[in-house]
Design an enzyme around this catalytic site. Structure first.
Site, PDB file in Angstrom:
ATOM      1  N   ASP A 171      -7.941  -4.247  -0.558  1.00  7.06           N
ATOM      2  CA  ASP A 171      -8.488  -4.466  -1.897  1.00  7.06           C
ATOM      3  C   ASP A 171      -8.393  -5.934  -2.312  1.00  7.06           C
ATOM      4  O   ASP A 171      -9.227  -6.427  -3.070  1.00  7.06           O
ATOM      5  CB  ASP A 171      -7.753  -3.596  -2.922  1.00  7.06           C
ATOM      6  CG  ASP A 171      -7.926  -2.114  -2.653  1.00  7.06           C
ATOM      7  OD1 ASP A 171      -9.092  -1.697  -2.493  1.00  7.06           O
ATOM      8  OD2 ASP A 171      -6.929  -1.395  -2.587  1.00  7.06           O
ATOM      9  N   HIS A 206       0.854  -1.191   0.000  1.00  3.33           N
ATOM     10  CA  HIS A 206       0.000   0.000   0.000  1.00  3.33           C
ATOM     11  C   HIS A 206       0.882   1.231   0.000  1.00  3.33           C
ATOM     12  O   HIS A 206       1.971   1.234   0.591  1.00  3.33           O
ATOM     13  CB  HIS A 206      -0.908  -0.006   1.242  1.00  3.33           C
ATOM     14  CG  HIS A 206      -2.036   0.977   1.169  1.00  3.33           C
ATOM     15  ND1 HIS A 206      -1.874   2.307   1.484  1.00  3.33           N
ATOM     16  CD2 HIS A 206      -3.340   0.822   0.804  1.00  3.33           C
ATOM     17  CE1 HIS A 206      -3.042   2.933   1.326  1.00  3.33           C
ATOM     18  NE2 HIS A 206      -3.936   2.061   0.923  1.00  3.33           N
TER      19      HIS A 206
END
Length: 435
Positions: free
Chosen positions: A369, A311
């Site tokens: 995600d 991330h």
């Protein structure tokens, strides 16, 4: 921030020897900031920071992230506690007001949201103007922006009561509009909201029920949907939230600001990440190909990248992913999904990533995600709806930031500067004289 800065930093121009001093401001948590608001007026220089990765654009009390430690707090409350102990409407209220409500306040808030879940009947005509195969996010940008044409009594941003009503309407109506976009793409009739259902239950009912037969919301799926909404409710000054704030700084009406946020969220580098994860898994095909994929991911000369790992902010395990991982297990167990090649590929990839030294050293942990796409697919949502569901959840955060910015006494219209590298001044040459 503290009122009186106790530290300063000095900027020196090596060419001229000139020095300028700027105050350092401290927040309640996280890095301190250098107050450069007088940088241009005091030095005749701009700061250059593409992507604004080292620039604080505002002061906010809503969400705090420490990416190195894997911390995400909403108004001081850890995200995992909120996801496991709260519900989405309560989190939305927390984001708005700054405090968890008592029982009476919660009932009043839920009532105010529930009474606004229906949309103007003429909005249905907007949907028929789109092609049947239009992307649901394209539809959402259009219909959310159009809300200002129907709700004139809540677009005066200088009226605190109108701002409050607009906030209620946006949080309440976005799920209805999203479900309508889903139904339109599927060629099914729209389903009206049911006031006796919870926020998550109501959304699933509007998406998956049909007039031909009764529909009972699966409590496990509703619980999962509630967590997905909470985990995506806000994430500090990301691209779409910054877009909402920038649009708001011009005095634009609330519906236009949220529509702008939806448009930004549509980008594959932002809200479309979970869709990219599934497309990657589909391209892999089966779990027996994973060793080859992992080898490519480790090859620095290979352009291939694993989607759903790592991330930009978190350099540790994404705290939302930990909650989503357990939720994923619960959904797959409830639906009895055991032989789906795509899901088997995802689980095997996750297993390797959590054990492989390369991924651990690089801190390439599965992010939120990675799991959300798997859950939504298992629930029956097509990939085109993934970012739409993200928008439903993030509206709570967007509205909170919109309200916060409008209440900021130092609010100014956003006007980023630039480092100009184009042509210098030159004279106009008539067309017949140009070579």
């Amino acid at each position: 921030m503290t009122d009186a800065p106790h530290r300063t930093v000095t900027l020196t121009d090596d060419a001229t020897g000139k020095k300028w001093t700027f105050p350092i401001l401290d927040g309640s948590m996280g890095p301190s900031v250098i107050d450069t608001r007088k940088l241009y007026s005091g030095t005749d220089f701009f700061a250059h920071d593409p992507g604004f990765t080292s620039t604080s654009s505002c002061e906010s009390k809503i969400t705090f992230i420490d990416g190195d430690k894997g911390i995400l707090l909403h108004r001081g409350y850890p995200i995992d506690e909120l996801a496991n102990k709260s519900d989405f409407l309560e989190v939305a209220q927390l984001l708005q007001t700054g405090e968890l409500p008592n029982a009476a306040e919660k009932r009043e808030w839920n009532k105010n949201i529930t009474m606004h879940t229906m949309v103007h009947e003429q909005l249905i005509r907007f949907y028929s103007g789109f092609r049947r195969d239009a992307h649901p996010m394209a539809v959402m940008v259009g219909v959310v922006g159009a809300l200002s044409a129907f709700y004139h009594d809540s677009i005066d941003i200088n009226d605190a009561r109108q701002r409050e009503i607009a906030s209620h309407r946006l949080i309440a109506k976005i799920p209805t509009l999203a479900a309508m976009a889903f139904k339109y793409s599927a060629g099914q009739p729209f389903v009206y909201p049911q006031n006796h259902l919870t926020y998550a239950e109501n959304f699933l009912h509007m998406c998956f029920s049909v007039p031909a037969e009764p529909y009972k919301v699966n409590p496990v799926l509703a619980h999962a949907m509630n967590k997905i909404f909470i985990l995506h409710a806000d994430h500090e000054q990301n691209a779409s939230t910054s877009t909402v704030r920038l649009a708001s700084s011009s005095g634009a009406n609330p519906f236009a600001c949220i529509a702008a946020g939806i448009a930004c969220l549509w980008g594959p580098a932002h809200g479309g990440a979970n869709e990219a994860v599934l497309r990657m898994l589909m391209s892999i095909g089966s779990k027996d190909k994973i060793p080859e994929i992992v080898k490519r991911a480790k090859d620095k000369d290979d352009t291939f990248r694993l989607m759903g790992f790592g991330h930009r902010v978190y350099k540790n395990y994404d705290p939302r992913a930990k909650v989503m991982q357990q939720t994923c297990r619960e959904v797959l167990d409830e639906l009895g999904i055991k032989n789906d090649p795509l899901l088997e590929t995802a689980m095997e990839l996750e297993r390797i990533a959590l054990q492989d030294d390369y991924f651990i050293q690089k801190k390439l942990y599965p992010n939120v995600d990675f799991y959300s796409g798997i859950i939504l697919r298992a629930m029956g949502f097509p990939m085109s709806m993934f970012t739409v569901l993200f928008a439903v959840a993030r509206t709570a955060g967007w509205v909170a930031h919109w309200q916060e910015q409008l209440n900021d006494p130092e609010r100014k219209i956003g006007r980023p500067r630039q480092l100009y590298t184009g042509a210098t001044t030159r004279a106009f040459v008539p067309v017949e004289q140009r070579e």
